[in-house]
Design an enzyme around this catalytic site. Structure first.
Site, PDB file in Angstrom:
ATOM      1  N   PRO A   2       0.908  -1.217   0.018  1.00 58.49           N
ATOM      2  CA  PRO A   2       0.070  -0.202   0.170  1.00 58.49           C
ATOM      3  C   PRO A   2       0.935   1.402  -0.034  1.00 58.49           C
ATOM      4  O   PRO A   2       2.069   1.339   0.576  1.00 58.49           O
ATOM      5  CB  PRO A   2      -0.790  -0.040   1.302  1.00 58.49           C
ATOM      6  CG  PRO A   2      -0.631  -1.605   1.710  1.00 58.49           C
ATOM      7  CD  PRO A   2       0.728  -2.171   1.292  1.00 58.49           C
ATOM      8  N   GLU A   3       0.364   2.315  -0.803  1.00 59.90           N
ATOM      9  CA  GLU A   3       1.289   3.450  -0.901  1.00 59.90           C
ATOM     10  C   GLU A   3       0.158   4.745  -0.429  1.00 59.90           C
ATOM     11  O   GLU A   3      -0.868   4.339   0.310  1.00 59.90           O
ATOM     12  CB  GLU A   3       1.486   3.760  -2.393  1.00 59.90           C
ATOM     13  CG  GLU A   3       2.441   2.766  -2.911  1.00 59.90           C
ATOM     14  CD  GLU A   3       3.328   2.949  -4.193  1.00 59.90           C
ATOM     15  OE1 GLU A   3       3.363   4.193  -4.229  1.00 59.90           O
ATOM     16  OE2 GLU A   3       3.291   1.857  -4.920  1.00 59.90           O
ATOM     17  N   LYS A  51       2.443   7.207   4.544  1.00 51.42           N
ATOM     18  CA  LYS A  51       1.970   5.854   4.853  1.00 51.42           C
ATOM     19  C   LYS A  51       1.407   5.500   6.240  1.00 51.42           C
ATOM     20  O   LYS A  51       1.388   4.338   6.581  1.00 51.42           O
ATOM     21  CB  LYS A  51       3.159   4.787   4.443  1.00 51.42           C
ATOM     22  CG  LYS A  51       3.401   5.199   2.916  1.00 51.42           C
ATOM     23  CD  LYS A  51       4.471   4.160   2.342  1.00 51.42           C
ATOM     24  CE  LYS A  51       5.139   4.392   1.143  1.00 51.42           C
ATOM     25  NZ  LYS A  51       6.134   3.401   0.622  1.00 51.42           N
ATOM     26  N   ASN A 163       6.440   1.916  -4.607  1.00 54.08           N
ATOM     27  CA  ASN A 163       7.006   1.375  -5.704  1.00 54.08           C
ATOM     28  C   ASN A 163       6.203   1.665  -6.999  1.00 54.08           C
ATOM     29  O   ASN A 163       6.908   1.984  -8.156  1.00 54.08           O
ATOM     30  CB  ASN A 163       7.302  -0.223  -5.649  1.00 54.08           C
ATOM     31  CG  ASN A 163       8.434  -0.547  -4.892  1.00 54.08           C
ATOM     32  OD1 ASN A 163       9.658   0.189  -5.147  1.00 54.08           O
ATOM     33  ND2 ASN A 163       8.242  -1.235  -3.794  1.00 54.08           N
ATOM     34  N   ARG A 246       9.482  -4.895  -6.650  1.00 52.25           N
ATOM     35  CA  ARG A 246      10.533  -3.844  -6.252  1.00 52.25           C
ATOM     36  C   ARG A 246      11.195  -3.091  -7.297  1.00 52.25           C
ATOM     37  O   ARG A 246      11.945  -2.133  -7.233  1.00 52.25           O
ATOM     38  CB  ARG A 246      11.661  -4.468  -5.262  1.00 52.25           C
ATOM     39  CG  ARG A 246      10.765  -4.837  -3.822  1.00 52.25           C
ATOM     40  CD  ARG A 246      11.534  -4.557  -2.673  1.00 52.25           C
ATOM     41  NE  ARG A 246      12.934  -5.524  -2.502  1.00 52.25           N
ATOM     42  CZ  ARG A 246      12.749  -6.665  -1.847  1.00 52.25           C
ATOM     43  NH1 ARG A 246      11.855  -7.177  -1.658  1.00 52.25           N
ATOM     44  NH2 ARG A 246      13.815  -7.274  -1.745  1.00 52.25           N
TER      45      ARG A 246
END
Ligand SMILES: [Zn+2]
Length: 262
Positions: A2-3, A51, A163, A246
């Site tokens: 999650p971002e 976050k 990411n 990633r």
């Protein structure tokens, strides 16, 4: 993973469920806080910063971080939970609803006046009321040799990007992710792009990635197949999941490597 946009929307969901309500139940399923009891306290506000997520009462701030797999869900009292009970880390309930945090990476109960210790070192929050693009640029410029693809992940520069959006922002600005910060032509424009992308993702979900996850798919600008690379970390070739998650995705033609020209 999650971002910031996911955390922002999670805060909105919890705010709708809990803000202004008195807690009828609190259950911390982490040993350190197992005896904490917030029953009778009113939830005054639910907020996010980058976050990080905060459920606030007059005396404490319940700080959680979703990390890799974490998620908050809200249920009506008596409704069957839609994730395994064993993965629940915290339950905050009112007379009507239960907010359950599953698989959270961080759960801590802070004194209200100590909440700032979580965010003091972070750069400006891309989705926060005090978003400050000049400050984000200033912080990015502290390490001019750092690749921009890594600098965007560093929450001390600006808070909220992970990411997915670092790939998207570099792609949209046609900047190769390995470009040193000091060599990015228009860092201010890149920071504004990051703000625009996160804002759109938060307020008009879902964001449909242009580059992230699109290995070998044609670039929407020039049709060159997109590629994925890892920056500044080594992951075994056989660990394809890690490489996929990633890696940073880009167009080798629209985003030429630093020091080369198209
Ligand atoms: Zn392209």
């Amino acid at each position: 993973m999650p971002e910031g946009d996911t955390v922002f929307r999670t805060a909105a969901k919890l705010r709708a469920a809990l803000a202004g309500e008195e807690l009828a139940r609190s259950d911390f399923r982490v040993p350190r806080y197992a005896t904490v009891d917030l029953r009778g306290q009113q939830v005054t506000e639910v907020g996010s910063y980058g976050k990080h997520l905060f459920v606030r009462t007059p005396t404490v701030s319940v700080h959680t971080h979703l990390k890799m797999e974490g998620e908050w869900r809200v249920f009506r009292c008596g409704q069957r939970w839609t994730k395994p009970r064993v993965s629940a880390r915290i339950v905050l309930g009112t007379e009507d609803v239960e907010a359950v945090g599953f698989s959270l990476g961080t759960v801590e109960v802070l004194r209200a006046e100590d909440e700032h210790t979580v965010t003091d070192h972070l750069g400006p929050d891309l989705l926060g009321p005090n978003w400050d693009p000049e400050e984000a640029v200033r912080r990015l410029r502290r390490y001019t040799d750092q690749p921009i693809g890594l600098a965007l992940l560093d929450q001390r520069n600006l808070a909220g990007i992970g990411n997915i959006y670092r790939s998207e922002v570099c792609y949209l600005r046609r900047v190769h992710p390995a470009t040193p910060v000091g060599a990015v032509g228009d860092l201010t424009a890149l920071v504004h792009e990051a703000h625009r992308v996160l804002t759109k993702a938060a307020h008009e979900p879902p964001w449909r990635p242009l580059a992230y996850g699109k290995t070998r798919r044609p670039c929407q600008r020039c049709a060159t197949p997109l590629v994925v690379a890892l920056l500044g970390e080594s992951v075994p070739d056989r660990d394809r999941t890690a490489r996929r998650e990633r890696g940073i995705y880009f167009c080798p033609r629209c985003q030429p490597a630093p020091g080369t020209s198209e």
